[in-house]
Design an enzyme around this catalytic site. Structure first.
Site, PDB file in Angstrom:
ATOM      1  N   TYR A 122      -1.598   9.361   0.693  1.00 53.39           N
ATOM      2  CA  TYR A 122      -1.491  10.591   1.470  1.00 53.39           C
ATOM      3  C   TYR A 122      -2.349  11.711   0.890  1.00 53.39           C
ATOM      4  CZ  TYR A 122       2.399   9.153   4.445  1.00 53.39           C
ATOM      5  OH  TYR A 122       3.183   8.546   5.389  1.00 53.39           O
ATOM      6  N   ASP A 169       5.858  -6.413   0.373  1.00 51.97           N
ATOM      7  CA  ASP A 169       6.018  -7.311   1.534  1.00 51.97           C
ATOM      8  C   ASP A 169       7.349  -8.052   1.453  1.00 51.97           C
ATOM      9  OD1 ASP A 169       5.000  -8.588  -0.719  1.00 51.97           O
ATOM     10  OD2 ASP A 169       3.734  -9.987   0.399  1.00 51.97           O
ATOM     11  N   LYS A 199       3.037  -3.312  -5.340  1.00 51.25           N
ATOM     12  CA  LYS A 199       2.206  -4.467  -4.956  1.00 51.25           C
ATOM     13  C   LYS A 199       1.353  -4.782  -6.174  1.00 51.25           C
ATOM     14  CE  LYS A 199       0.611  -7.369  -1.796  1.00 51.25           C
ATOM     15  NZ  LYS A 199       1.419  -8.414  -1.123  1.00 51.25           N
ATOM     16  N   ASP A 238      11.705   3.996   6.970  1.00 54.21           N
ATOM     17  CA  ASP A 238      11.923   3.803   8.410  1.00 54.21           C
ATOM     18  C   ASP A 238      12.663   2.492   8.665  1.00 54.21           C
ATOM     19  OD1 ASP A 238      10.669   6.151   9.220  1.00 54.21           O
ATOM     20  OD2 ASP A 238       9.465   5.161  10.759  1.00 54.21           O
ATOM     21  N   ASP A 297       7.263   5.494   2.946  1.00 53.37           N
ATOM     22  CA  ASP A 297       7.241   5.930   4.350  1.00 53.37           C
ATOM     23  C   ASP A 297       7.681   4.772   5.232  1.00 53.37           C
ATOM     24  OD1 ASP A 297       6.645   7.585   6.598  1.00 53.37           O
ATOM     25  OD2 ASP A 297       4.777   6.471   6.845  1.00 53.37           O
TER      26      ASP A 297
HETATM   27  C1  IPM Z   1       7.938  11.077   7.333  1.00 59.68           C
HETATM   28  C2  IPM Z   1       6.896  11.193   8.417  1.00 59.68           C
HETATM   29  C3  IPM Z   1       5.716  11.947   7.823  1.00 59.68           C
HETATM   30  C4  IPM Z   1       5.156  11.097   6.699  1.00 59.68           C
HETATM   31  C5  IPM Z   1       4.611  12.313   8.807  1.00 59.68           C
HETATM   32  C6  IPM Z   1       5.143  13.032  10.019  1.00 59.68           C
HETATM   33  C7  IPM Z   1       3.554  13.132   8.122  1.00 59.68           C
HETATM   34  O1  IPM Z   1       6.549   9.935   8.893  1.00 59.68           O
HETATM   35  O2  IPM Z   1       8.407  12.121   6.849  1.00 59.68           O
HETATM   36  O3  IPM Z   1       8.300   9.951   6.998  1.00 59.68           O
HETATM   37  O4  IPM Z   1       4.384  10.169   6.956  1.00 59.68           O
HETATM   38  O5  IPM Z   1       5.488  11.373   5.562  1.00 59.68           O
HETATM   39 MG    MG Z   2       7.746   8.354   8.122  1.00 62.19          MG
END
Ligand code: IPM
Ligand code: MG
Length: 354
Positions: free
Chosen positions: A142, A219, A187, A247, A243
């Site tokens: 990032y 993975d 990794k 999710d 990230d």
């Molecule tokens: C998160 C989101 C952000 C990230 C985006 C919106 C920049 O996906 O907070 O997980 O990738 O960090």
């Molecule tokens: Mg995210």
């Protein structure tokens, strides 16, 4: 005691969930000796529209001068075609970097009442799930050097020892208050930055002899999360892997509308926001689930404001609201009646006062 809170409602459903959360906070802090002073700031798409940039200077300065930042969500279709440095998401990245928030704490909790929302076989999640993903937030791909040429582009994943050490320490300390078990995800079979990561995490773990540390390739971790999620308690990993895995962990609880997050640095100042996004498709309809933001406010009370007692009372009220059957549309079963954003907050407030 008075505390300054920078409130960034943002875009889409952000303002709706923040408004309800502030009402919950008002009730939760009543007669508590804690007074919260709010200042509202713009960030994201609304800031692009009115100030010409995703993170106006006064927003960053206001956030830096506060005790905590409470954020709704940023972004929306409207701003999706802007050049990369003008996208609303940049507000988040610049806030994280500008406030030194290197640790992103994302609990993924499966509430018993919502067990049927989990997409995994019930046998895999019996008695609920409670995982914390600790994601490094200001390094890696990032923030590494990136460049775009005519027909090529690159991003770099760079980590320094101190960057890995401090996030590993957050993971160890978090695990000490839980099951004393950490899985570090990397990794290291391929990436040099992961080899550094692994060796520093091993070093830090020596300071915590009670902790069982294991390492997993990313993975495999993605696979293990859906194969047998109960093997995890605290997961620590670099920015991009975190990230993605956070999710995935959110999805296995089946209710992303429920999940809070905290972004922490080396001082008490933290930023608190729901894991879900701005959901422009349902904005303005009064149907968004405010619980992730309400639970983020609880994390704010705990980590930035030293009021674990009020945090617990909010978390308890949220559990009771769910037990009582209150469901916003996102967590209601097809045949269940759903409540509005405001009704859900009212239910929580009712249990706070009970
Ligand atoms: C998160 C989101 C952000 C990230 C985006 C919106 C920049 O996906 O907070 O997980 O990738 O960090
Ligand atoms: Mg995210």
């Amino acid at each position: 005691m008075e505390k300054r809170i920078a409130v960034i409602s943002g875009d889409g459903i952000g303002p709706e969930v923040i408004e309800e959360t502030l009402r919950v906070l008002e009730h939760a802090t009543m007669n508590s000796g804690l007074t919260l002073n709010y200042t509202h700031y713009l960030a994201g798409g609304c800031a692009i529209d009115s100030k010409g940039r995703p993170l106006p200077e006064e927003t960053l300065r206001g956030a830096q001068e506060s005790d905590a930042v409470l954020l709704g969500a940023v972004g929306g279709f409207k701003w999706d075609t802007l050049p990369s440095d003008m996208r609303p998401e940049n507000a988040l990245l610049d806030l994280r970097a500008g406030l030194g928030l290197f640790a992103n704490v994302r609990p993924a909790v499966l509430y018993n009442e919502l067990a049927s929302a989990c997409p995994l076989k019930p046998s895999l999640t019996e008695n609920g799930l409670d995982i914390i993903v600790i994601r490094e937030l200001t390094g890696g791909l990032y923030f590494g050097k990136k460049e775009r040429g005519e027909d090529w582009a690159y991003d770099t994943m760079r980590y320094s020892e101190p960057e890995v050490r401090r996030i590993a320490q957050v993971a160890m300390k978090t695990a000490m208050g839980r099951k004393k078990q950490v899985v570090s995800v990397d990794k290291a079979n391929i990436l040099e930055s992961s080899r550094l990561w692994r060796s520093v995490v091993n070093e830090v773990a020596k300071e915590y002899p009670d902790i069982t540390l294991s390492h997993m390739y990313v993975d495999n971790a993605a696979m293990q999360l859906v194969r047998y999620p109960k093997q995890f308690d605290v997961i620590v990993t670099e920015n991009m892997f975190g990230d993605i895995l956070s999710d995935e962990a959110a999805m296995i609880t089946g209710s992303i509308g429920m999940l809070p997050s905290a972004s922490l640095g080396s001082s008490k100042l933290g930023m608190y926001e729901p894991v879900h996004g701005s959901a422009p498709d349902i904005a303005g309809q009064g149907i968004a689930n405010p619980l992730a933001t309400i639970l983020s406010a609880a994390m704010m009370l705990r980590h930035s404001l030293d009021r674990d007692d009020i945090a617990k009372s909010i978390e308890k009220a949220v559990s009771l609201a769910l037990e009582s059957g209150a469901r916003t549309k996102d967590i209601a079963l097809a045949n269940e009646k759903s409540v509005s954003t405001t009704e859900m907050a009212n239910t929580v407030i009712g249990f706070l006062e009970a």
